[in-house]
Design an enzyme around this catalytic site. Structure first.
Site, PDB file in Angstrom:
ATOM      1  N   HIS A  66       0.828  -1.203   0.000  1.00 45.55           N
ATOM      2  CA  HIS A  66       0.000   0.000   0.000  1.00 45.55           C
ATOM      3  C   HIS A  66       0.859   1.248   0.000  1.00 45.55           C
ATOM      4  CE1 HIS A  66      -3.863  -1.934   0.791  1.00 45.55           C
ATOM      5  NE2 HIS A  66      -3.178  -2.773   1.540  1.00 45.55           N
ATOM      6  N   PRO A  67       0.405   2.276  -0.684  1.00 47.14           N
ATOM      7  CA  PRO A  67       1.076   3.567  -0.576  1.00 47.14           C
ATOM      8  C   PRO A  67       0.679   4.238   0.734  1.00 47.14           C
ATOM      9  CG  PRO A  67      -0.837   3.769  -1.976  1.00 47.14           C
ATOM     10  CD  PRO A  67      -0.716   2.305  -1.614  1.00 47.14           C
ATOM     11  N   PHE A 119       0.394   3.313   8.133  1.00 47.81           N
ATOM     12  CA  PHE A 119      -0.999   3.397   8.551  1.00 47.81           C
ATOM     13  C   PHE A 119      -1.871   2.814   7.454  1.00 47.81           C
ATOM     14  CE2 PHE A 119      -4.936   6.090   8.524  1.00 47.81           C
ATOM     15  CZ  PHE A 119      -5.492   5.604   9.692  1.00 47.81           C
ATOM     16  N   ALA A 123      -9.705   3.323   2.734  1.00 52.49           N
ATOM     17  CA  ALA A 123      -9.920   4.738   2.437  1.00 52.49           C
ATOM     18  C   ALA A 123     -11.158   5.014   1.604  1.00 52.49           C
ATOM     19  CB  ALA A 123      -8.684   5.299   1.729  1.00 52.49           C
TER      20      ALA A 123
END
Length: 165
Positions: A66-67, A119, A123
């Protein structure tokens, strides 16, 4: 892609498809090996069952796919692995104020320093301000609690991506 295509895909094709949903190699291997699937619900059930039985190292591998939310450079570099199904998941960050983005970047740096992983939050449908509030609420947690929180958010993400798949 439909269930028939997924079930009849080559191992390499199925691996690629599942890797779009979650970058844990152990999860992907188990999902590929679990074919053929009878229906959509059996795919979702297998995904969760496999996920629940993975080790911390497997979760961390998935998180690395994940970014960081709000980090444009990381988005560009890391989105390449999952961009087919992940597009639009963080689109609300694009509309954030400069201050919220700065606070997200600082919060992400603090989170990474404290827990050793980025984190993770599902989203979809959340504004940058909402994600910042979630990050701030989770920062006081200890690592065990936060690993469980992040793993649950990852489950939400791969379930959404499986639906798209």
């Amino acid at each position: 892609m439909n269930l028939h295509i997924l079930n009849s895909a080559t191992k390499e094709q199925a691996t690629h498809s599942f890797m779009q949903c979650c970058t844990s190699s152990a999860w992907v291997e188990a999902m590929v090996a679990g074919r053929p699937y009878a229906d959509r619900d059996s795919v979702i059930k297998q995904a969760s069952t496999v996920w629940e039985n993975l080790a911390e190292v497997d979760y961390l591998e998935a998180f690395e796919g994940h970014p960081q939310i709000g980090n444009v450079d990381t988005l560009r570099a890391k989105y390449a692995n999952t961009k087919e199904l992940a597009s639009g998941e963080q689109s609300a960050v694009n509309d954030a104020s400069e201050q919220v983005l700065i606070n997200l970047a600082k919060g992400n740096a603090n989170y990474l320093a404290k827990f050793g992983f980025i984190f993770i939050v599902c989203a979809t449908g959340k504004s940058a301000a909402e994600m910042l509030a979630l990050l701030d609420a989770r920062l006081p947690n200890d690592k065990a609690i936060e690993l469980a929180n992040a793993a649950e958010e990852q489950r939400k993400i791969f379930n959404l991506r499986l639906e798209k798949l």
